[in-house]
Design an enzyme around this catalytic site. Structure first.
Site, PDB file in Angstrom:
ATOM      1  N   ARG A   1      56.564   2.576   0.420  1.00 41.99           N
ATOM      2  CA  ARG A   1      55.971   2.727   1.748  1.00 41.99           C
ATOM      3  C   ARG A   1      56.316   1.520   2.611  1.00 41.99           C
ATOM      4  O   ARG A   1      56.205   0.378   2.170  1.00 41.99           O
ATOM      5  CB  ARG A   1      54.451   2.880   1.611  1.00 41.99           C
ATOM      6  CG  ARG A   1      54.144   4.098   0.745  1.00 41.99           C
ATOM      7  CD  ARG A   1      52.681   4.431   0.667  1.00 41.99           C
ATOM      8  NE  ARG A   1      52.530   5.614  -0.187  1.00 41.99           N
ATOM      9  CZ  ARG A   1      51.379   6.221  -0.437  1.00 41.99           C
ATOM     10  NH1 ARG A   1      50.276   5.772   0.116  1.00 41.99           N
ATOM     11  NH2 ARG A   1      51.337   7.287  -1.204  1.00 41.99           N
TER      12      ARG A   1
ATOM     13  N   SER B   1      42.938   9.955  -3.730  1.00 42.93           N
ATOM     14  CA  SER B   1      42.748  10.841  -2.605  1.00 42.93           C
ATOM     15  C   SER B   1      43.191  12.228  -3.064  1.00 42.93           C
ATOM     16  O   SER B   1      44.162  12.345  -3.805  1.00 42.93           O
ATOM     17  CB  SER B   1      43.637  10.351  -1.469  1.00 42.93           C
ATOM     18  OG  SER B   1      43.613  11.267  -0.415  1.00 42.93           O
TER      19      SER B   1
ATOM     20  N   ARG C   1      47.979  -3.281  -0.471  1.00 36.54           N
ATOM     21  CA  ARG C   1      48.949  -2.576   0.371  1.00 36.54           C
ATOM     22  C   ARG C   1      50.315  -3.170   0.116  1.00 36.54           C
ATOM     23  O   ARG C   1      50.619  -4.254   0.591  1.00 36.54           O
ATOM     24  CB  ARG C   1      48.561  -2.714   1.844  1.00 36.54           C
ATOM     25  CG  ARG C   1      49.252  -1.733   2.767  1.00 36.54           C
ATOM     26  CD  ARG C   1      48.725  -1.836   4.187  1.00 36.54           C
ATOM     27  NE  ARG C   1      47.336  -1.435   4.345  1.00 36.54           N
ATOM     28  CZ  ARG C   1      46.922  -0.169   4.344  1.00 36.54           C
ATOM     29  NH1 ARG C   1      47.779   0.816   4.219  1.00 36.54           N
ATOM     30  NH2 ARG C   1      45.641   0.115   4.474  1.00 36.54           N
TER      31      ARG C   1
ATOM     32  N   ARG D   1      46.476  -0.205  -6.977  1.00 29.31           N
ATOM     33  CA  ARG D   1      45.060  -0.291  -6.619  1.00 29.31           C
ATOM     34  C   ARG D   1      44.146  -0.206  -7.826  1.00 29.31           C
ATOM     35  O   ARG D   1      43.065  -0.804  -7.847  1.00 29.31           O
ATOM     36  CB  ARG D   1      44.718   0.772  -5.574  1.00 29.31           C
ATOM     37  CG  ARG D   1      45.389   0.442  -4.249  1.00 29.31           C
ATOM     38  CD  ARG D   1      44.945   1.309  -3.106  1.00 29.31           C
ATOM     39  NE  ARG D   1      45.646   0.909  -1.888  1.00 29.31           N
ATOM     40  CZ  ARG D   1      45.479   1.487  -0.708  1.00 29.31           C
ATOM     41  NH1 ARG D   1      44.638   2.510  -0.585  1.00 29.31           N
ATOM     42  NH2 ARG D   1      46.135   1.054   0.341  1.00 29.31           N
TER      43      ARG D   1
ATOM     44  N   GLU E   1      40.014   2.323  -0.936  1.00 29.18           N
ATOM     45  CA  GLU E   1      40.542   3.613  -1.380  1.00 29.18           C
ATOM     46  C   GLU E   1      41.438   3.449  -2.612  1.00 29.18           C
ATOM     47  O   GLU E   1      42.350   2.623  -2.625  1.00 29.18           O
ATOM     48  CB  GLU E   1      41.343   4.249  -0.250  1.00 29.18           C
ATOM     49  CG  GLU E   1      41.910   5.614  -0.630  1.00 29.18           C
ATOM     50  CD  GLU E   1      42.844   6.168   0.441  1.00 29.18           C
ATOM     51  OE1 GLU E   1      42.720   5.778   1.610  1.00 29.18           O
ATOM     52  OE2 GLU E   1      43.695   7.010   0.081  1.00 29.18           O
TER      53      GLU E   1
END
Length: 467
Positions: A300, A392, A315, A430, A389
């Site tokens: 990403r 998801s 991130r 994460r 988070e």
RNA sequence: GGAGUGGUGUCCGAGCGGUUUAAGGAGGCGGUCUUGAAAACCGUUGUACCGAAAGGUACCGGGGGUUCGAAUCCCCCCUGCUCCGCCA
């Protein structure tokens, strides 16, 4: 001969840049298969019949799209096709007449008409093609409808907490964040990542490597036990597939890395490759639901995300992830979405990590999702303790299957679009943040969650002496 | 990467400029016959789009070209197989 380890030809450049120009070198074959024939009718019909609802949905998601333009282009398209079909019908008629015996003047007249038709058809074809492209483009901007109960809101703070499992971890000492722990334990090296690759890249080291592998195997074992078929997917995919899943590979705001010289992108999630696996296929109804779980690296760009949470593993530009993907009958997607969420809850419950579940608001859903649940784990090192988070799960209904042309043959003999769902099992980055920060002890040692010990082979990671 | 050779309907497999509105099998579905089944025989058999409908158009790996007319001729690309090269 040479003892050199140099490659015999220059390695292909894999630049992390956006594509050089619009549509450069892009083959049309898949686009033709997926878009221009893919069920535009139902889509269009829905947009036409529910124009107000579609417009309101776009507003609720804070997106830009023009449903009126879609309707107008759709009408233009029909007109263009009708005109074209009529010319082609006449062309076929003329060609058929030429098969018989004809006197010379009649023959010449038919040839003249045929030539003229050829020009007309050519012109009409290019017009129809233009309108078709404009329509496909306009339609691709229309987001999926949102679940009526999804909270309406703009940002993640508008998400609605619906459930809490466990309680935020308390310490009788000042807890460290995972960056400090990673350095102390020598399992995580951001400086070397920055030097070798760039900011927001990292090396896992020592027990950190085993922890990642343990997490993946733990995830796969659990999912296979639930009947999911395991995959290890490519880390790159074609632009068409990305777009079919609902990503925008180009543009300054894109979160996707595209290869400079090929029609390929680094995937941001295995949702892309798993979803693309059945692209263009008509599935056997008896095989549904298809439950897949895939491991891949995820890339990403995170352009413009250099803000307060940019430090550490939270991130990053690359991480390893196990992802679920399901294709099912439309009537089953709601039920399966619950199932995916429960699996995610089970995973974090098994890891003894406190978490909460939020119902994602309309502005945060992303174009493909009809409804989305996020699991947010407690991260003691994040701003002195915060939810972050970790997984998801989305029900994308037929948004993706329509674009990728994935259907099933129903009992009435008609091919219909399946529904598609996806969900994170474990994102290593994460998950490691949550494990390091929740299981730390006063001296900086980190215990492993009990469920993970059979996979790691160790129960504790101890601080390393500086070398 | 190089050379050779293929890619046709659900499957197998013909066709190589207009007698193909894609032959012929197989399979599927429906029917006749039969106490029932098999066999035999008859019929039927994909996808997408346009259209209120009647009907029409497109699709022989993909794209482009030649022609009044292309599954069929030409060009480019993708892909399968075989061999060579390279490589983990």
């Amino acid at each position: 001969m040479s003892g050199s380890i140099q490659p015999s030809r220059p390695a292909r450049q894999l630049e992390f840049t956006r594509r050089p120009g619009p549509d450069a070198g892009r083959p049309i074959a898949l686009a033709a298969l997926f878009f221009y024939h893919a069920g535009t009718m139902l889509d269009l019909k829905f947009i036409k019949d529910n124009l107000d609802a579609v417009r309101r949905n776009i507003e609720n998601r804070f997106m830009k799209a023009d449903p009126e333009l879609v309707v107008r282009l759709s009408d233009e398209r029909s007109a263009a096709i009708q005109a074209l079909d009529e010319k082609r019908r006449r062309r076929n008629e003329v060609a058929a007449l030429m098969k018989g015996k004809l006197d010379e003047p009649a023959r010449a007249a038919l040839i003249a008409e045929g030539k003229s038709l050829k020009d007309d058809i050519s012109a009409l074809e290019s017009r129809a093609e233009t309108v078709e492209k404009e329509l496909a483009d306009a339609m691709s901007r229309i987001p999926n409808m949102a679940h009526p109960e999804a909270p309406v809101g703009k940002e993640d703070k508008d998400n609605l907490e619906v459930k809490r499992v466990g309680t935020p971890t308390k310490f009788d000492f000042e807890p460290r964040d995972h960056v400090a722990l990673g350095a102390l334990l020598d399992v995580l090296d951001f400086d070397a990542g920055t030097k070798v690759t760039g900011t927001k890249f990292y090396f896992l080291k020592n027990e950190g490597v085993i922890l990642e592998m343990a997490l993946m195997r733990f995830a796969m074992d659990r999912l296979m036990a639930k009947g999911f078929m395991p995959f290890s997917t490519p880390d790159l995919a074609k632009t068409e597939i990305l777009e079919g899943i609902g990503f925008n590979p180009r543009g300054a705001e894109s979160n996707i890395y595209a290869l400079a010289e090929e029609d390929l992108c680094l995937i941001g999630t295995a949702e892309i490759t798993l979803g693309g696996y059945y692209a263009g296929q008509v599935l056997d109804k008896a095989d549904l639901p298809l439950k897949l779980v895939g491991v891949s690296h995820c890339f990403r760009r995170e352009a413009g995300a250099a803000g307060q949470f940019s430090k550490g593993l939270y991130r990053v530009h690359q991480f390893t992830k196990a992802e679920m993907f399901v294709y099912c009958l439309p009537e089953d997607s709601g039920k399966l979405h619950e199932e995916l969420r429960l699996i995610e809850e089970e995973i974090f419950t098994a890891l003894d990590i406190p978490f909460r579940v939020v119902d994602t608001c309309t502005g945060d859903l992303g174009a493909p999702a009809y409804r989305k649940w996020d699991l947010e784990a407690w991260m003691p090192g994040r701003n002195g303790g915060e939810w972050g988070e970790v997984t998801s799960t989305s029900n994308c209904t037929d948004f993706q299957s329509r674009r990728l042309n994935v259907r099933y043959k129903d009992d009435d003999g008609k091919n219909k679009f399946v529904h598609g769902l996806n969900g994170t099992v474990l994102a290593c980055s994460r998950a490691i943040v949550a494990i390091l920060e929740n299981f730390q002890e006063a001296d900086g040692s980190v215990r492993m969650p009990k469920a993970l010990v059979p996979y790691t082979g160790f129960e504790l990671i101890r601080p390393k002496a500086k070398r």
